[in-house]
Write a protein that holds these residues in place. Structure first.
Motif, PDB file in Angstrom:
ATOM      1  N   ARG A 254      39.885 -65.284 -61.643  1.00  0.00           N
ATOM      2  CA  ARG A 254      41.255 -65.114 -62.129  1.00  0.00           C
ATOM      3  C   ARG A 254      41.670 -63.652 -62.067  1.00  0.00           C
ATOM      4  O   ARG A 254      42.796 -63.328 -61.720  1.00  0.00           O
ATOM      5  N   LYS A 255      40.737 -62.767 -62.420  1.00  0.00           N
ATOM      6  CA  LYS A 255      41.056 -61.343 -62.430  1.00  0.00           C
ATOM      7  C   LYS A 255      41.120 -60.772 -61.019  1.00  0.00           C
ATOM      8  O   LYS A 255      41.978 -59.946 -60.719  1.00  0.00           O
TER       9      LYS A 255
ATOM     10  N   ILE B 173      32.101 -67.365 -66.665  1.00  0.00           N
ATOM     11  CA  ILE B 173      32.153 -65.982 -66.180  1.00  0.00           C
ATOM     12  C   ILE B 173      32.798 -65.945 -64.793  1.00  0.00           C
ATOM     13  O   ILE B 173      33.657 -65.100 -64.512  1.00  0.00           O
ATOM     14  N   PHE B 174      32.387 -66.864 -63.927  1.00  0.00           N
ATOM     15  CA  PHE B 174      32.980 -66.923 -62.597  1.00  0.00           C
ATOM     16  C   PHE B 174      34.479 -67.219 -62.680  1.00  0.00           C
ATOM     17  O   PHE B 174      35.273 -66.651 -61.931  1.00  0.00           O
ATOM     18  N   GLU B 175      34.870 -68.116 -63.580  1.00  0.00           N
ATOM     19  CA  GLU B 175      36.287 -68.435 -63.731  1.00  0.00           C
ATOM     20  C   GLU B 175      37.089 -67.197 -64.119  1.00  0.00           C
ATOM     21  O   GLU B 175      38.159 -66.933 -63.567  1.00  0.00           O
TER      22      GLU B 175
ATOM     23  N   ARG C 180      41.260 -74.538 -54.979  1.00  0.00           N
ATOM     24  CA  ARG C 180      42.012 -73.327 -55.318  1.00  0.00           C
ATOM     25  C   ARG C 180      41.733 -72.187 -54.353  1.00  0.00           C
ATOM     26  O   ARG C 180      42.566 -71.310 -54.178  1.00  0.00           O
ATOM     27  N   ALA C 181      40.574 -72.164 -53.735  1.00  0.00           N
ATOM     28  CA  ALA C 181      40.179 -71.044 -52.872  1.00  0.00           C
ATOM     29  C   ALA C 181      41.110 -70.832 -51.683  1.00  0.00           C
ATOM     30  O   ALA C 181      41.373 -69.693 -51.332  1.00  0.00           O
ATOM     31  N   PRO C 182      41.659 -71.858 -51.028  1.00  0.00           N
ATOM     32  CA  PRO C 182      42.562 -71.598 -49.897  1.00  0.00           C
ATOM     33  C   PRO C 182      43.837 -70.871 -50.295  1.00  0.00           C
ATOM     34  O   PRO C 182      44.574 -70.416 -49.433  1.00  0.00           O
TER      35      PRO C 182
END
Length: 88
Positions: free
Chosen positions: A47-48, A41-43, A78-80
């Protein structure tokens, strides 16, 4: 998406209470499946809504709570890529 994550975590808490009440000690498939479902769900959410820093922080906090070091490394990596926050 955050309400969906909250709902799934509450369902998991109820499942754990029921398991404890029935005295079941054996680990089951649903123990890991529920956590994987929340990760999924978090993924979808990040992405959205890639620019939502709050969503990313909650995702990172959840991975820390679950002690998922491999996934934490992937998420932080991926967050940066987020754009810098706009001053209010």
């Amino acid at each position: 998406y955050l309400k969906y994550v909250e709902y799934e975590l509450k369902v998991d808490a109820l499942r754990r209470l029921r398991k404890q009440r029935l005295g079941l000690k054996k680990s089951t498939v649903s123990d890991a499946a529920q956590v994987q479902h929340v990760f999924f769900i978090f993924e979808r959410a990040v992405r959205k809504f890639q620019g939502d820093a709050d969503m990313w922080m909650q995702y990172i906090d959840f991975t820390v709570q679950q002690k998922s070091e491999k996934r934490l490394g992937e998420v932080v990596g991926r967050a940066p890529l987020l754009p810098p926050p706009h001053p209010a």
